[in-house]
Scaffold this motif. Structure first.
Motif, PDB file in Angstrom:
ATOM      1  N   CYS A  18       0.856  -1.170   0.000  1.00 16.05           N
ATOM      2  CA  CYS A  18       0.000   0.000   0.000  1.00 16.05           C
ATOM      3  C   CYS A  18       0.901   1.231   0.000  1.00 16.05           C
ATOM      4  O   CYS A  18       1.691   1.425   0.920  1.00 16.05           O
ATOM      5  CB  CYS A  18      -0.882  -0.021   1.244  1.00 16.05           C
ATOM      6  SG  CYS A  18      -1.873   1.474   1.428  1.00 16.05           S
ATOM      7  N   LEU A  19       0.806   2.032  -1.031  1.00 20.74           N
ATOM      8  CA  LEU A  19       1.566   3.277  -1.105  1.00 20.74           C
ATOM      9  C   LEU A  19       0.631   4.443  -0.852  1.00 20.74           C
ATOM     10  O   LEU A  19      -0.511   4.440  -1.296  1.00 20.74           O
ATOM     11  CB  LEU A  19       2.223   3.437  -2.473  1.00 20.74           C
ATOM     12  CG  LEU A  19       3.322   2.447  -2.812  1.00 20.74           C
ATOM     13  CD1 LEU A  19       3.768   2.627  -4.248  1.00 20.74           C
ATOM     14  CD2 LEU A  19       4.495   2.599  -1.870  1.00 20.74           C
ATOM     15  N   SER A  36       1.728   5.169   4.765  1.00 21.06           N
ATOM     16  CA  SER A  36       1.995   3.745   4.928  1.00 21.06           C
ATOM     17  C   SER A  36       3.483   3.524   5.202  1.00 21.06           C
ATOM     18  O   SER A  36       4.334   4.334   4.821  1.00 21.06           O
ATOM     19  CB  SER A  36       1.568   2.962   3.681  1.00 21.06           C
ATOM     20  OG  SER A  36       2.474   3.192   2.622  1.00 21.06           O
ATOM     21  N   THR A  37       3.779   2.430   5.853  1.00 18.19           N
ATOM     22  CA  THR A  37       5.169   2.093   6.160  1.00 18.19           C
ATOM     23  C   THR A  37       5.993   1.978   4.888  1.00 18.19           C
ATOM     24  O   THR A  37       7.118   2.479   4.803  1.00 18.19           O
ATOM     25  CB  THR A  37       5.225   0.760   6.946  1.00 18.19           C
ATOM     26  OG1 THR A  37       4.464   0.920   8.139  1.00 18.19           O
ATOM     27  CG2 THR A  37       6.645   0.365   7.284  1.00 18.19           C
ATOM     28  N   ILE A  38       5.442   1.329   3.866  1.00 22.57           N
ATOM     29  CA  ILE A  38       6.170   1.148   2.604  1.00 22.57           C
ATOM     30  C   ILE A  38       6.445   2.490   1.938  1.00 22.57           C
ATOM     31  O   ILE A  38       7.491   2.686   1.332  1.00 22.57           O
ATOM     32  CB  ILE A  38       5.386   0.205   1.658  1.00 22.57           C
ATOM     33  CG1 ILE A  38       5.319  -1.192   2.265  1.00 22.57           C
ATOM     34  CG2 ILE A  38       5.988   0.168   0.286  1.00 22.57           C
ATOM     35  CD1 ILE A  38       6.647  -1.922   2.365  1.00 22.57           C
ATOM     36  N   THR A  39       5.529   3.441   2.049  1.00 23.20           N
ATOM     37  CA  THR A  39       5.758   4.780   1.488  1.00 23.20           C
ATOM     38  C   THR A  39       6.983   5.412   2.129  1.00 23.20           C
ATOM     39  O   THR A  39       7.815   6.018   1.441  1.00 23.20           O
ATOM     40  CB  THR A  39       4.521   5.676   1.706  1.00 23.20           C
ATOM     41  OG1 THR A  39       3.409   5.073   1.041  1.00 23.20           O
ATOM     42  CG2 THR A  39       4.735   7.071   1.153  1.00 23.20           C
ATOM     43  N   LEU A  44       5.886   6.454  -9.099  1.00 23.42           N
ATOM     44  CA  LEU A  44       4.503   6.119  -9.432  1.00 23.42           C
ATOM     45  C   LEU A  44       3.590   7.342  -9.382  1.00 23.42           C
ATOM     46  O   LEU A  44       2.667   7.458 -10.198  1.00 23.42           O
ATOM     47  CB  LEU A  44       3.998   5.006  -8.522  1.00 23.42           C
ATOM     48  CG  LEU A  44       4.708   3.654  -8.728  1.00 23.42           C
ATOM     49  CD1 LEU A  44       4.250   2.648  -7.685  1.00 23.42           C
ATOM     50  CD2 LEU A  44       4.495   3.130 -10.138  1.00 23.42           C
ATOM     51  N   CYS A  45       3.867   8.276  -8.477  1.00 19.58           N
ATOM     52  CA  CYS A  45       3.098   9.532  -8.461  1.00 19.58           C
ATOM     53  C   CYS A  45       3.369  10.338  -9.732  1.00 19.58           C
ATOM     54  O   CYS A  45       2.440  10.880 -10.341  1.00 19.58           O
ATOM     55  CB  CYS A  45       3.436  10.352  -7.220  1.00 19.58           C
ATOM     56  SG  CYS A  45       2.727   9.698  -5.708  1.00 19.58           S
ATOM     57  N   ASP A  46       4.634  10.406 -10.147  1.00 23.48           N
ATOM     58  CA  ASP A  46       4.981  11.104 -11.404  1.00 23.48           C
ATOM     59  C   ASP A  46       4.257  10.438 -12.582  1.00 23.48           C
ATOM     60  O   ASP A  46       3.731  11.125 -13.465  1.00 23.48           O
ATOM     61  CB  ASP A  46       6.491  11.051 -11.655  1.00 23.48           C
ATOM     62  CG  ASP A  46       7.287  11.990 -10.770  1.00 23.48           C
ATOM     63  OD1 ASP A  46       6.671  12.753  -9.988  1.00 23.48           O
ATOM     64  OD2 ASP A  46       8.533  11.956 -10.846  1.00 23.48           O
TER      65      ASP A  46
END
Length: 84
Positions: free
Chosen positions: A48-49, A62-65, A75-77
């Motif tokens: 989860c990002l 999220s921790t992964i973020t 991925l945002c870009d």
């Protein structure tokens, strides 16, 4: 996380192949959510990002973020470029 070079190359070219390369270069963690797996099955892989809801802290990153900021930025870009 991905290399900074991949992020920079994507920002210059907006090549979808760089997105694929980046996603293939990271290992997806095993999900610990028991409600998405049948008893006895192996846990699915995924992450989860972005923002998530914490039972104790409310809305939070999220921790992964936090652990993978470069893939998150990439991925945002990508989404900003593909869905203006």
């Amino acid at each position: 996380d991905i290399s900074l070079e991949l992020l920079q190359r994507y920002r210059e070219t907006h090549s979808r192949s760089i997105i694929v390369q980046a996603l293939e270069s990271i290992e997806l963690p095993e999900s610990k959510r028991k409600n998405v797996t049948r008893r006895g099955d192996t846990f699915p892989r995924g992450m989860c990002l972005g923002m998530t809801e914490s039972w104790t802290r409310g809305p939070t990153q999220s921790t992964i973020t936090r652990q993978k900021p470069l893939i998150t930025m990439l991925l945002c870009d990508f989404v900003r470029w593909e869905v203006p």
